[in-house]
Enzyme design. Structure first.
Site, PDB file in Angstrom:
ATOM      1  N   ASP A  95      -6.495   5.163  -9.088  1.00 17.05           N
ATOM      2  CA  ASP A  95      -7.576   4.350  -9.737  1.00 17.05           C
ATOM      3  C   ASP A  95      -8.533   3.600  -8.917  1.00 17.05           C
ATOM      4  O   ASP A  95      -8.217   2.901  -8.076  1.00 17.05           O
ATOM      5  CB  ASP A  95      -6.566   3.326 -10.391  1.00 17.05           C
ATOM      6  CG  ASP A  95      -5.646   3.615 -11.475  1.00 17.05           C
ATOM      7  OD1 ASP A  95      -6.018   4.428 -12.080  1.00 17.05           O
ATOM      8  OD2 ASP A  95      -4.120   3.297 -11.437  1.00 17.05           O
ATOM      9  N   ASP A 141      -5.923   7.531  -3.139  1.00 12.19           N
ATOM     10  CA  ASP A 141      -5.546   6.687  -4.074  1.00 12.19           C
ATOM     11  C   ASP A 141      -6.168   7.070  -5.545  1.00 12.19           C
ATOM     12  O   ASP A 141      -6.973   7.929  -5.085  1.00 12.19           O
ATOM     13  CB  ASP A 141      -6.042   5.245  -3.849  1.00 12.19           C
ATOM     14  CG  ASP A 141      -5.994   4.273  -5.092  1.00 12.19           C
ATOM     15  OD1 ASP A 141      -4.631   4.103  -5.510  1.00 12.19           O
ATOM     16  OD2 ASP A 141      -6.901   3.507  -5.391  1.00 12.19           O
TER      17      ASP A 141
HETATM   18  C1  BG6 Z   1      -3.133   0.895  -9.490  1.00 13.04           C
HETATM   19  C2  BG6 Z   1      -4.417  -0.088 -10.360  1.00 13.04           C
HETATM   20  O1  BG6 Z   1      -3.708   2.107  -9.128  1.00 13.04           O
HETATM   21  O2  BG6 Z   1      -2.095   0.776 -10.460  1.00 13.04           O
HETATM   22  C3  BG6 Z   1      -3.737  -1.375 -10.779  1.00 13.04           C
HETATM   23  O3  BG6 Z   1      -5.105  -0.214  -9.192  1.00 13.04           O
HETATM   24  C4  BG6 Z   1      -2.416  -1.125 -11.623  1.00 13.04           C
HETATM   25  O4  BG6 Z   1      -4.781  -2.080 -11.211  1.00 13.04           O
HETATM   26  C5  BG6 Z   1      -1.267  -0.279 -10.891  1.00 13.04           C
HETATM   27  O5  BG6 Z   1      -1.832  -2.265 -11.767  1.00 13.04           O
HETATM   28  C6  BG6 Z   1       0.004  -0.088 -11.499  1.00 13.04           C
HETATM   29  O6  BG6 Z   1      -0.483   0.698 -12.971  1.00 13.04           O
HETATM   30  P1  BG6 Z   1       0.445   1.383 -13.854  1.00 13.04           P
HETATM   31  O7  BG6 Z   1      -0.182   2.387 -14.320  1.00 13.04           O
HETATM   32  O8  BG6 Z   1       1.768   1.756 -13.165  1.00 13.04           O
HETATM   33  O9  BG6 Z   1       0.559  -0.110 -14.696  1.00 13.04           O
HETATM   34 MG    MG Z   2      -7.404   1.870  -6.506  1.00 11.59          MG
END
Ligand code: BG6
Ligand code: MG
Length: 219
Positions: free
Chosen positions: A10, A8
């Site tokens: 984030d 993963d």
């Molecule tokens: C995930 C995060 O990796 O990505 C979430 O943990 C986030 O918090 C999700 O909402 C979607 O991200 P993005 O960049 O497409 O808005």
């Molecule tokens: Mg994550």
């Protein structure tokens, strides 16, 4: 046998939670909605559209689909702008070392992220070269806790789920790994990722040595 690792992004490779928080907070303030860090925690690992629905539900707000998309886009513009300040100094401690070690040992490595901005984040970190396959929010329709993103990554690596270890910091991310039949490593507190096969409080403790020792029967 373990042949591949799926990460993963984030909360595992870098901590974007604060940047997501600031963007959602700015949007919510502008709308007169309540949004705090506790609610932000509920957004860990889930898609942008699922996130805005959680915030709207919390605020008892109902809007048209078009209005929801417009607001999610506004939040994303704020978030993407904030990514400009991200640099290769912004790996979570231990993440770069683990990625480097896995590559040295010859494992296949993929990204399995819900984010549609994953490539931008990896570029800011100068991390693209660690990955054989990039699975992101554009790769599959169903987001975590569905196992689809990890199944996409393992398929592209040409590996069975049982040959891969997933690293995740989100409760729903570990749910997704388990649902797909993957080995799982949770990063974070027991209350959040205690259902993973192996858990570390932070990526700093998740060294190649520790991971290999735990999964020694599978190497
Ligand atoms: C995930 C995060 O990796 O990505 C979430 O943990 C986030 O918090 C999700 O909402 C979607 O991200 P993005 O960049 O497409 O808005
Ligand atoms: Mg994550």
């Amino acid at each position: 046998m373990i042949k591949g690792f799926i990460f993963d992004l984030d909360g595992v490779i870098t901590d974007t939670a604060e940047l997501h928080y600031e963007a959602w907070k700015k949007l919510s303030d502008g709308m007169g909605w309540h949004f705090d860090r506790e609610l932000n925690e509920k957004l860990r690992g889930i898609s942008r559209m699922d996130s805005i629905k959680v915030i709207m539900d919390h605020n008892h707000v109902i809007l048209t689909d078009d209005a929801v998309v417009e607001l999610a886009t506004k939040k994303n513009d704020l978030y993407v702008d904030s990514l400009e300040s991200m640099t290769p100094e912004d790996y979570l401690p231990g993440a770069r070392e683990l990625l480097t070690h896995l590559r040295q040992e010859g494992f296949l490595v993929a990204l399995g992220s819900a984010s549609k901005n994953a490539i931008k984040v990896l570029q800011q970190l100068n991390a693209m070269h660690y990955f054989d396959v990039i699975g992101d929010g554009n790769s599959v329709a169903k987001s975590k806790p569905a196992p689809d993103i990890f199944l996409y990554a393992s398929e592209k690596l040409k590996l069975q789920p049982s040959n891969c270890v997933v690293f995740e910091d989100a409760e729903k991310g570990i749910d997704a790994a388990i649902a797909g039949g993957f080995h799982s490593v949770g990063i974070g507190p027991k209350e959040r990722v205690g259902h993973a096969e192996l858990r570390f409080n932070t990526m700093k403790e998740a060294t190649y040595f520790e991971v290999r020792s735990f999964f020694s029967d599978f190497f």
